[in-house]
Motif scaffolding. Sequence first.
Motif, PDB file in Angstrom:
ATOM      1  N   SER A  28      -5.089  -0.717  -9.391  1.00  0.00           N
ATOM      2  CA  SER A  28      -5.580   0.370  -8.532  1.00  0.00           C
ATOM      3  C   SER A  28      -6.129  -0.137  -7.206  1.00  0.00           C
ATOM      4  O   SER A  28      -5.743   0.344  -6.145  1.00  0.00           O
ATOM      5  CB  SER A  28      -6.657   1.181  -9.251  1.00  0.00           C
ATOM      6  N   ASN A  86      -2.923   0.958   5.010  1.00  0.00           N
ATOM      7  CA  ASN A  86      -2.627   1.152   3.579  1.00  0.00           C
ATOM      8  C   ASN A  86      -1.206   1.705   3.428  1.00  0.00           C
ATOM      9  O   ASN A  86      -0.558   2.063   4.415  1.00  0.00           O
ATOM     10  CB  ASN A  86      -3.653   2.091   2.911  1.00  0.00           C
ATOM     11  N   THR A  87      -0.778   1.779   2.177  1.00  0.00           N
ATOM     12  CA  THR A  87       0.589   2.230   1.899  1.00  0.00           C
ATOM     13  C   THR A  87       0.791   3.678   2.329  1.00  0.00           C
ATOM     14  O   THR A  87       1.852   4.046   2.846  1.00  0.00           O
ATOM     15  CB  THR A  87       0.867   2.066   0.392  1.00  0.00           C
ATOM     16  N   THR A  88      -0.224   4.502   2.119  1.00  0.00           N
ATOM     17  CA  THR A  88      -0.109   5.918   2.490  1.00  0.00           C
ATOM     18  C   THR A  88       0.206   6.059   3.980  1.00  0.00           C
ATOM     19  O   THR A  88       1.022   6.897   4.389  1.00  0.00           O
ATOM     20  CB  THR A  88      -1.430   6.660   2.144  1.00  0.00           C
ATOM     21  N   PHE A 113       4.502   8.237  -6.309  1.00  0.00           N
ATOM     22  CA  PHE A 113       3.049   8.367  -6.192  1.00  0.00           C
ATOM     23  C   PHE A 113       2.676   9.690  -5.493  1.00  0.00           C
ATOM     24  O   PHE A 113       3.293  10.077  -4.491  1.00  0.00           O
ATOM     25  CB  PHE A 113       2.507   7.169  -5.397  1.00  0.00           C
ATOM     26  N   ASN A 116       2.431  10.253  -1.697  1.00  0.00           N
ATOM     27  CA  ASN A 116       3.719  10.231  -1.004  1.00  0.00           C
ATOM     28  C   ASN A 116       4.507  11.512  -1.266  1.00  0.00           C
ATOM     29  O   ASN A 116       5.235  11.989  -0.393  1.00  0.00           O
ATOM     30  CB  ASN A 116       4.527   9.001  -1.432  1.00  0.00           C
ATOM     31  N   ASP A 166      10.395   3.937  -5.340  1.00  0.00           N
ATOM     32  CA  ASP A 166       9.283   3.015  -5.631  1.00  0.00           C
ATOM     33  C   ASP A 166       9.876   1.680  -6.028  1.00  0.00           C
ATOM     34  O   ASP A 166      10.801   1.639  -6.834  1.00  0.00           O
ATOM     35  CB  ASP A 166       8.462   3.522  -6.812  1.00  0.00           C
ATOM     36  N   ILE A 168       7.898  -0.642  -7.539  1.00  0.00           N
ATOM     37  CA  ILE A 168       7.307  -0.547  -8.888  1.00  0.00           C
ATOM     38  C   ILE A 168       6.589   0.800  -8.930  1.00  0.00           C
ATOM     39  O   ILE A 168       5.696   1.055  -8.113  1.00  0.00           O
ATOM     40  CB  ILE A 168       6.300  -1.679  -9.165  1.00  0.00           C
ATOM     41  N   SER A 170       4.213   3.956 -10.039  1.00  0.00           N
ATOM     42  CA  SER A 170       2.829   4.007 -10.501  1.00  0.00           C
ATOM     43  C   SER A 170       2.486   5.429 -10.903  1.00  0.00           C
ATOM     44  O   SER A 170       2.799   6.349 -10.162  1.00  0.00           O
ATOM     45  CB  SER A 170       1.896   3.563  -9.375  1.00  0.00           C
ATOM     46  N   ASP A 195       8.636   2.248  -1.403  1.00  0.00           N
ATOM     47  CA  ASP A 195       7.196   2.104  -1.575  1.00  0.00           C
ATOM     48  C   ASP A 195       6.950   0.852  -2.426  1.00  0.00           C
ATOM     49  O   ASP A 195       7.187   0.847  -3.624  1.00  0.00           O
ATOM     50  CB  ASP A 195       6.647   3.355  -2.277  1.00  0.00           C
ATOM     51  N   ALA A 197       3.981  -0.603  -2.911  1.00  0.00           N
ATOM     52  CA  ALA A 197       2.527  -0.752  -3.093  1.00  0.00           C
ATOM     53  C   ALA A 197       2.192  -1.793  -4.161  1.00  0.00           C
ATOM     54  O   ALA A 197       1.262  -2.583  -4.002  1.00  0.00           O
ATOM     55  CB  ALA A 197       1.905   0.594  -3.447  1.00  0.00           C
ATOM     56  N   HIS A 198       2.942  -1.774  -5.274  1.00  0.00           N
ATOM     57  CA  HIS A 198       2.642  -2.711  -6.370  1.00  0.00           C
ATOM     58  C   HIS A 198       3.527  -3.940  -6.367  1.00  0.00           C
ATOM     59  O   HIS A 198       3.366  -4.812  -7.225  1.00  0.00           O
ATOM     60  CB  HIS A 198       2.787  -2.005  -7.722  1.00  0.00           C
ATOM     61  N   SER A 218       1.147  -2.391  -0.157  1.00  0.00           N
ATOM     62  CA  SER A 218      -0.236  -2.846  -0.016  1.00  0.00           C
ATOM     63  C   SER A 218      -0.340  -4.348  -0.241  1.00  0.00           C
ATOM     64  O   SER A 218       0.257  -4.875  -1.166  1.00  0.00           O
ATOM     65  CB  SER A 218      -1.132  -2.193  -1.083  1.00  0.00           C
ATOM     66  N   LYS A 221      -3.557  -4.888  -3.231  1.00  0.00           N
ATOM     67  CA  LYS A 221      -3.481  -4.740  -4.689  1.00  0.00           C
ATOM     68  C   LYS A 221      -3.217  -6.099  -5.330  1.00  0.00           C
ATOM     69  O   LYS A 221      -4.059  -6.644  -6.021  1.00  0.00           O
ATOM     70  CB  LYS A 221      -2.369  -3.761  -5.070  1.00  0.00           C
TER      71      LYS A 221
HETATM   72  C1  LIG Z   1       3.042   3.393  -6.013  1.00  0.00           C
HETATM   73  C2  LIG Z   1       1.896   3.648  -5.080  1.00  0.00           C
HETATM   74  N1  LIG Z   1       2.166   4.065  -3.847  1.00  0.00           N
HETATM   75  C3  LIG Z   1       1.191   4.299  -2.963  1.00  0.00           C
HETATM   76  C4  LIG Z   1      -0.132   4.118  -3.291  1.00  0.00           C
HETATM   77  C5  LIG Z   1      -1.186   4.395  -2.272  1.00  0.00           C
HETATM   78  O1  LIG Z   1      -1.665   3.191  -1.781  1.00  0.00           O
HETATM   79  P1  LIG Z   1      -2.841   3.177  -0.710  1.00  0.00           P
HETATM   80  O2  LIG Z   1      -4.042   3.672  -1.397  1.00  0.00           O
HETATM   81  O3  LIG Z   1      -2.912   1.734  -0.295  1.00  0.00           O
HETATM   82  O4  LIG Z   1      -2.442   4.040   0.424  1.00  0.00           O
HETATM   83  C6  LIG Z   1      -0.473   3.689  -4.564  1.00  0.00           C
HETATM   84  C7  LIG Z   1      -1.879   3.496  -4.942  1.00  0.00           C
HETATM   85  O5  LIG Z   1      -2.235   3.159  -6.022  1.00  0.00           O
HETATM   86  C8  LIG Z   1       0.575   3.451  -5.494  1.00  0.00           C
HETATM   87  O6  LIG Z   1       0.300   3.054  -6.723  1.00  0.00           O
END
Ligand SMILES: Cc1ncc(COP(=O)(O)O)c(C=O)c1O
Length: 408
Positions: A28, A86-88, A113, A116, A166, A168, A170, A195, A197-198, A218, A221
Motif C-alpha cells: 500500500s 504519484n501514479t494517480t 485500481f 484510475n 495493470d 500488477i 491491485s 499502470d 504502481a506495483h 510508483s 511502493k
Molecule cells: C495498481 C495501483 N494503481 C494506482 C495506485 C495509486 O497509486 P498512488 O497512490 O501512488 O497514486 C495504486 C495504489 O495502491 C495501485 O495499487
Amino acid sequence: MSGVEFGAPIRREHFGFKEGYAFVNHGSFGAVPGPVLRRQRQLLDISHANPDEFYKVTEQRLYDQARDAVAQFLGSKPGNLVFVPNTTTGCNTILKCMPWKRGDEILASNFTFGANVNACRNVAEAIKGKFHQFEIRFPISDPSEIVKSMTSYLDNFPKIRLVLLDHISSPSALVLPLREMIAECRKRRVLVMVDGAHAVGQLRINLEDIGADFYFGSCSKWLYTPRGCAVLWVAEEHQKCCIPLIISLKHRTGFHSEFRCQGTRDNVPYLAVPEAIQFLEDIGGLEKVHAYTEMLLGKACRILWERLGAKPVKIPESIEAPNIRLIQLPVFPGYPVTYEGARRLNLDLMEHHKVVCLICAIQDHFYLRLSANVYNEVSDFVKLADALCELSRTKTTKVYTVTYKCKM
Ligand SMILES: Cc1ncc(COP(=O)(O)O)c(C=O)c1O
C-alpha cells in the motif's frame, strides 16, 4: 550492507516501524529504509539552509541525476521519462492530454485500481464516449483467458481508442500478460497505457521493450523511495502532446522542463531515488529479495491455509507477483463482505491485534493480499494467522463501528 540478514535484523537496523506491530502490507505505502530517509532529511536541511541556491542550482543537478538513475534502472532512455508525484497523477496526465475525438472509448479491466477507473470514467464522460471494463474472474487456469477477455471487447467496441492495463493488478496481485495484451492492441491500432504502481521495484522492467505508449508507476511502493515519487514514461512520438496537469512558468518549453517545473514544491522524494536504488543493490538486488519473499510467502500461505481453512487463489504461477500473494478468506462474524466490512476488518486488526494487512472484498469473498519484504519474517504471518483465527471464532452479531484513533 549486503551482510545484513533479512528479517528482524534488517528491520531493526534499517526500518523505523513501530515496535510490536507486524507489517504485512508493504504494497500500500511502501517503507523507507534508513539510508534513504537520512538522504531525504539531509536534502531538506540543505534546501532550508539556502532556498535560492537549492532551487536555482542544486535541485536541477540532483533532479537530472535522479532521473538518469531511475531511467537506467527501468530500462528507459532518460529522455522518455519524467517524475510525477504519484501514479494517480501519471494516469490523469495521460488521460487529460490525449488528443481525443468526441465519442472515443476507453477500456480497462474489472481489476483496474479504483482511482484510475474514476479518472477514465471522468474523461469518457467529458468526450461523450464510453468507458468499458473487461472481466477477469478467479480461478484463472491460463493467462490467455485474460487476453481473450480483453480482445473480445476490442473486437466488439471498435471505438475503443485507449486501453489501460495493470502491470500488477491491485489488490488482486496478478502480473498481467502484458506482452501478449499489448500485441493484440497494436494489431488493432489501439493505444496502451500501463499502470506499473506495483511493478516498479518489484519486477525487472525494460520500459523501452514493453511496447506501450505510456507507462506510469510508483517508486514509493517497492523501490524504497520516500512517498511522493513516481515515474511517467512516454513514447517519443507522444511527447509533443504530453503536458503536465499543472501549467507552469515553463509551459511549452519541452517535455522535460515542463514536468520538472511545477511551481515551488518539494521534489526531495525524487532526489532520493539514487539512494533507494543503491539500497536495493546493497541488500543484494531484486533476485535476492525475490528468493527471500517467495520463500516467506510460501510458508505464510501454508500457515494461513492450514490454520484458517483459507483457500489458495487458483492462478498460473507465471502471473504470480514475486512479493505478493492473494488468499481467499472465510467469513468473519460481524463483518459483511463489502468494501466497508473489509475496511473495518483491517482497522480492527491494526487496533486490537497490531497487525497491518490488507483485506479486500472481491467477487463476493474476502481476500487477503499478503505483501512480503526483506524486513518480514515468518512470525509476522503467524501473528496475522493468530489474529484472524481469533476474529473468525468470535461469535458476535454486533455490527462494528470503527473506533480506530490515530495516536500521535
Ligand atoms: C495498481 C495501483 N494503481 C494506482 C495506485 C495509486 O497509486 P498512488 O497512490 O501512488 O497514486 C495504486 C495504489 O495502491 C495501485 O495499487
